[in-house]
Design an enzyme around this catalytic site. Structure first.
Site, PDB file in Angstrom:
ATOM      1  N   GLU A 245      -7.324 -10.443  -9.164  1.00  0.00           N
ATOM      2  CA  GLU A 245      -6.585  -9.220  -9.935  1.00  0.00           C
ATOM      3  C   GLU A 245      -5.341  -8.882  -8.992  1.00  0.00           C
ATOM      4  O   GLU A 245      -5.460  -8.733  -7.698  1.00  0.00           O
ATOM      5  CB  GLU A 245      -7.682  -8.109  -9.543  1.00  0.00           C
ATOM      6  CG  GLU A 245      -9.040  -7.836 -10.168  1.00  0.00           C
ATOM      7  CD  GLU A 245      -8.929  -7.858 -11.730  1.00  0.00           C
ATOM      8  OE1 GLU A 245      -7.753  -7.491 -12.169  1.00  0.00           O
ATOM      9  OE2 GLU A 245      -9.785  -8.228 -12.662  1.00  0.00           O
ATOM     10  N   CYS A 279      -1.629  -1.027  -8.902  1.00  0.00           N
ATOM     11  CA  CYS A 279      -1.045  -2.293  -9.427  1.00  0.00           C
ATOM     12  C   CYS A 279      -0.554  -1.862 -10.898  1.00  0.00           C
ATOM     13  O   CYS A 279       0.086  -2.626 -11.545  1.00  0.00           O
ATOM     14  CB  CYS A 279      -2.182  -3.407  -9.613  1.00  0.00           C
ATOM     15  SG  CYS A 279      -3.815  -2.567 -10.198  1.00  0.00           S
TER      16      CYS A 279
HETATM   17  P1  NAD Z   1      -1.698  -8.980  -0.276  1.00  0.00           P
HETATM   18  O1  NAD Z   1      -1.525  -9.995  -1.165  1.00  0.00           O
HETATM   19  O2  NAD Z   1      -0.392  -9.237   0.836  1.00  0.00           O
HETATM   20  O3  NAD Z   1      -3.099  -9.081   0.622  1.00  0.00           O
HETATM   21  C1  NAD Z   1      -4.302  -8.745   0.257  1.00  0.00           C
HETATM   22  C2  NAD Z   1      -5.282  -9.470   1.171  1.00  0.00           C
HETATM   23  O4  NAD Z   1      -5.222 -10.749   1.238  1.00  0.00           O
HETATM   24  C3  NAD Z   1      -5.293  -8.896   2.708  1.00  0.00           C
HETATM   25  O5  NAD Z   1      -6.658  -8.316   2.797  1.00  0.00           O
HETATM   26  C4  NAD Z   1      -4.612  -9.895   3.340  1.00  0.00           C
HETATM   27  O6  NAD Z   1      -4.953 -10.001   4.673  1.00  0.00           O
HETATM   28  C5  NAD Z   1      -5.364 -11.243   2.552  1.00  0.00           C
HETATM   29  N1  NAD Z   1      -4.733 -12.404   2.705  1.00  0.00           N
HETATM   30  C6  NAD Z   1      -3.365 -12.733   2.962  1.00  0.00           C
HETATM   31  N2  NAD Z   1      -3.017 -13.786   3.119  1.00  0.00           N
HETATM   32  C7  NAD Z   1      -4.405 -14.603   2.971  1.00  0.00           C
HETATM   33  C8  NAD Z   1      -4.750 -15.902   2.891  1.00  0.00           C
HETATM   34  N3  NAD Z   1      -3.915 -17.074   2.889  1.00  0.00           N
HETATM   35  N4  NAD Z   1      -6.176 -16.208   2.746  1.00  0.00           N
HETATM   36  C9  NAD Z   1      -6.768 -15.362   2.470  1.00  0.00           C
HETATM   37  N5  NAD Z   1      -6.563 -13.878   2.529  1.00  0.00           N
HETATM   38  C10 NAD Z   1      -5.282 -13.760   2.764  1.00  0.00           C
HETATM   39  O7  NAD Z   1      -1.468  -7.827  -0.926  1.00  0.00           O
HETATM   40  P2  NAD Z   1      -1.474  -6.151  -0.584  1.00  0.00           P
HETATM   41  O8  NAD Z   1       0.129  -5.958   0.087  1.00  0.00           O
HETATM   42  O9  NAD Z   1      -2.343  -5.928   0.597  1.00  0.00           O
HETATM   43  O10 NAD Z   1      -1.783  -5.475  -1.763  1.00  0.00           O
HETATM   44  C11 NAD Z   1      -0.629  -5.044  -2.758  1.00  0.00           C
HETATM   45  C12 NAD Z   1      -0.949  -6.051  -3.873  1.00  0.00           C
HETATM   46  O11 NAD Z   1      -2.021  -5.951  -4.381  1.00  0.00           O
HETATM   47  C13 NAD Z   1       0.198  -5.616  -4.834  1.00  0.00           C
HETATM   48  O12 NAD Z   1       0.742  -6.848  -5.457  1.00  0.00           O
HETATM   49  C14 NAD Z   1      -0.854  -5.018  -6.037  1.00  0.00           C
HETATM   50  O13 NAD Z   1      -0.616  -4.836  -7.183  1.00  0.00           O
HETATM   51  C15 NAD Z   1      -1.958  -5.887  -5.837  1.00  0.00           C
HETATM   52  N6  NAD Z   1      -3.092  -5.179  -6.398  1.00  0.00           N
HETATM   53  C16 NAD Z   1      -3.723  -5.465  -7.433  1.00  0.00           C
HETATM   54  C17 NAD Z   1      -4.766  -4.798  -8.193  1.00  0.00           C
HETATM   55  C18 NAD Z   1      -5.377  -5.214  -9.405  1.00  0.00           C
HETATM   56  O14 NAD Z   1      -6.571  -4.821  -9.821  1.00  0.00           O
HETATM   57  N7  NAD Z   1      -4.734  -6.146 -10.401  1.00  0.00           N
HETATM   58  C19 NAD Z   1      -5.339  -3.603  -7.549  1.00  0.00           C
HETATM   59  C20 NAD Z   1      -4.700  -3.206  -6.523  1.00  0.00           C
HETATM   60  C21 NAD Z   1      -3.470  -3.871  -5.706  1.00  0.00           C
END
Ligand code: NAD
Length: 519
Positions: A245, A279
């Site tokens: 997502e 999002c």
């Molecule tokens: P992010 O991608 O920076 O981080 C998300 C998670 O991934 C964190 O827990 C982070 O520690 C982890 N992570 C980072 N690198 C990793 C790796 N290499 N391997 C495994 N895990 C790793 O996102 P964010 O800044 O926390 O959140 C914002 C984003 O989330 C926005 O783009 C938003 O649109 C999206 N989002 C999408 C939905 C949806 O349902 N489509 C819902 C909410 C948020």
């Protein structure tokens, strides 16, 4: 504050602790440990042990235990609101109306519907009448849930509910920015009687998430496109199933015949709720030239009336949550201004506040090459572009690498439905926006770079299962036509069967010439 029995104990002298801040004030709230690879492996092993007992329960028994968990969430709602508002800066009204509402409703929904959605299904066979065939669902085992900071309860505990109802265990790696709510949720689950370790949490940065992938049976990821891509590549190497997502840059199309009052109210809410850090936030609005001036005036008026404040202030919107995100929002607004956009509301950090604040912002005179129109801004910013007709609005709305959701605003519901069908997005609302987030019957998820897989609907739970087919022979004969020795010299017989069953023109002609031979 939100300490958890299921996370490694907090040692504040360790350099690898993460400090969690209140973004509205800049005050340090708590520290959580960075789980090592061994910590992660241990958490998954404990979860796996708990999962085997859990999977042996019936759906009714699992549902009852989750409803007990819901009772405990409700009884502890003030503690949850303090923790969640503390680490995100969002108003308590949003914690109760979105985060807790969603999670409690999800428990009721999945507790009632899982047995139906995952019931064994007997298939009627068109050919093999001597067999009975069933498709069945089994849990995958342990689901690794890697989550972002914008909805720390919905996207952790809320998303864990269908996985648990399907009989899985769940280990959550919450965002390093907002880990306290997930920790608290897991602790409350255990207090409510969930088997210890079944729903647990490992805190840390990206590396902890990456370690988690190695030990679990499936990865459920919510977050940015960039991280999602990295995780998808790693999971592909291990042939591990994922659900993704990801981000969005949602458009709204306002047609000439829109109810402007509803459209302005809906679009201001859809772009500003949770400080635009959803999002599904509306980031771009394409407005018909006939109503453009009036609509812009109405949006300016409504943005001016929004109260921005602390979680307990009764405010409409709070602070932002993550410092680099605030920098990005500012960068996008400045870039748009440099390229000719005008700011009709907000557009800056308020001078009188510490913490991560950005005023509700309206940009006009925007063009398709600006970052606000092309990329996910993820802040309290709405950009409005004038269009000459619906076709132009549709072309601009679809000119995006994202495809999460969208909305169409028009009094002509049939016409709006036709536009909706042509929008490249996983969901489109007519005269509303992002409401599908709260409707568990309706699948939600992205197309293009906004994701793979769906939450909600049947797929929202079947994705957490392996599908198994069971085929049972009915009559117990000595053998089958395909078995030995029946295959000896059988080519002619099977050739005739092919002709009889599938009847090409030539074979029919042959059969007519020589009916006894069947071809
Ligand atoms: P992010 O991608 O920076 O981080 C998300 C998670 O991934 C964190 O827990 C982070 O520690 C982890 N992570 C980072 N690198 C990793 C790796 N290499 N391997 C495994 N895990 C790793 O996102 P964010 O800044 O926390 O959140 C914002 C984003 O989330 C926005 O783009 C938003 O649109 C999206 N989002 C999408 C939905 C949806 O349902 N489509 C819902 C909410 C948020």
């Amino acid at each position: 504050m939100a300490g958890s029995a299921r996370t490694a104990s907090i040692d504040t002298d360790r350099k690898d602790n993460i400090a969690v801040f209140n973004p509205a004030t800049g005050e340090e709230l708590w520290t959580v440990p960075v789980a090592t690879r061994e910590d992660v492996q241990r958490a998954v092993a404990e979860c796996r042990q708990a999962q085997t007992q859990w999977a042996a329960l019936s759906y009714t028994q699992r549902g009852k235990m989750l409803v007990r968990f819901r009772d405990h969430l409700i009884d502890c709602k003030d503690e949850i609101a303090n923790t969640l508002s503390g680490e995100t800066g969002k108003p308590k009204s949003e914690v109760f109306s979105a985060e807790l509402f969603y999670t409690c409703d999800a428990i009721g929904f999945w507790a009632k519907q899982s047995a139906r959605l995952l019931a064994d299904c007997e298939q009627r066979l068109h050919l093999f009448k001597n067999k009975r065939a069933y498709s069945t669902y089994k849990p995958r085992g342990v689901i690794g849930m890697i989550t972002p900071w914008n909805f720390p309860l919905i996207l952790t505990i809320g998303e864990a509910i269908p996985a648990l109802m399907a009989g899985n265990g769940v280990v959550i790696k919450p965002s390093e920015v907002t880990p306290l709510t997930a920790q608290l949720g897991c602790r409350l689950g255990e207090e409510a009687g969930l088997p210890p370790g079944l729903l647990s949490c490992v805190t840390g940065y990206g590396q902890t998430g990456s370690d988690l992938i190695d030990f679990v049976d499936m990865v459920s990821f919510t977050g940015s496109v960039e991280t999602g891509r990295r995780i998808q590549i790693k999971c592909a190497e291990q042939l591990k199933p994922t659900t993704m997502e990801l981000g969005g840059n949602d458009p709204a199309i306002v047609c000439a015949d829109a109810d402007l009052e509803r459209a302005a109210n809906g679009i201001v809410w859809g772009s500003m709720v949770n400080s635009g850090q959803v999002c599904l936030s509306i980031e771009r609005a394409y407005v018909h030239e006939k109503i453009y001036d009036k609509f812009v005036e109405m949006v300016v008026d409504r943005l001016g009336k929004l109260k921005q404040g602390m979680p307990d202030d009764g405010a409409d919107i709070g602070s932002m949550t993550f410092a680099p995100q605030l920098d990005k929002v500012e960068r996008h607004v400045e870039e748009a201004k440099r390229k000719g956009a005008r700011v009709l509301a907000g557009g800056k950090r308020p001078a009188d506040r510490d913490g991560l604040w950005f005023t509700p912002t309206l940009l006009v005179d925007v063009t398709a090459d600006m970052e606000v129109m092309r990329e996910e801004t993820f802040g309290p910013v709405i950009a409005i572009q004038k269009v000459k007709d619906d076709a132009e609005a549709l072309r601009l709305a679809n000119d995006s690498r994202y495809g999460l959701s969208a909305s169409v605003w028009s009094r002509d519901k049939r016409g709006a439905m036709n536009i909706a069908r042509r929008i490249e997005a996983g969901a489109v609302c007519v005269n509303d926006h992002m409401v599908h987030m709260l409707i568990p019957e309706i699948p939600m998820g992205g197309i293009k770079e906004s994701g793979i897989g769906r939450r909600h609907g049947a797929e929202g739970i079947t994705k957490y299962c392996v599908q198994q087919s069971i085929i049972i022979d009915r009559f117990g004969l000595r053998g089958e036509v395909f078995w030995y020795p029946g295959m000896k010299n059988a080519a002619g017989r099977f050739s005739r069967v092919l002709n009889l069953l599938f009847r090409s023109r030539k074979s029919v002609a042959q059969m007519l010439r020589s009916p006894k031979s069947g071809g």
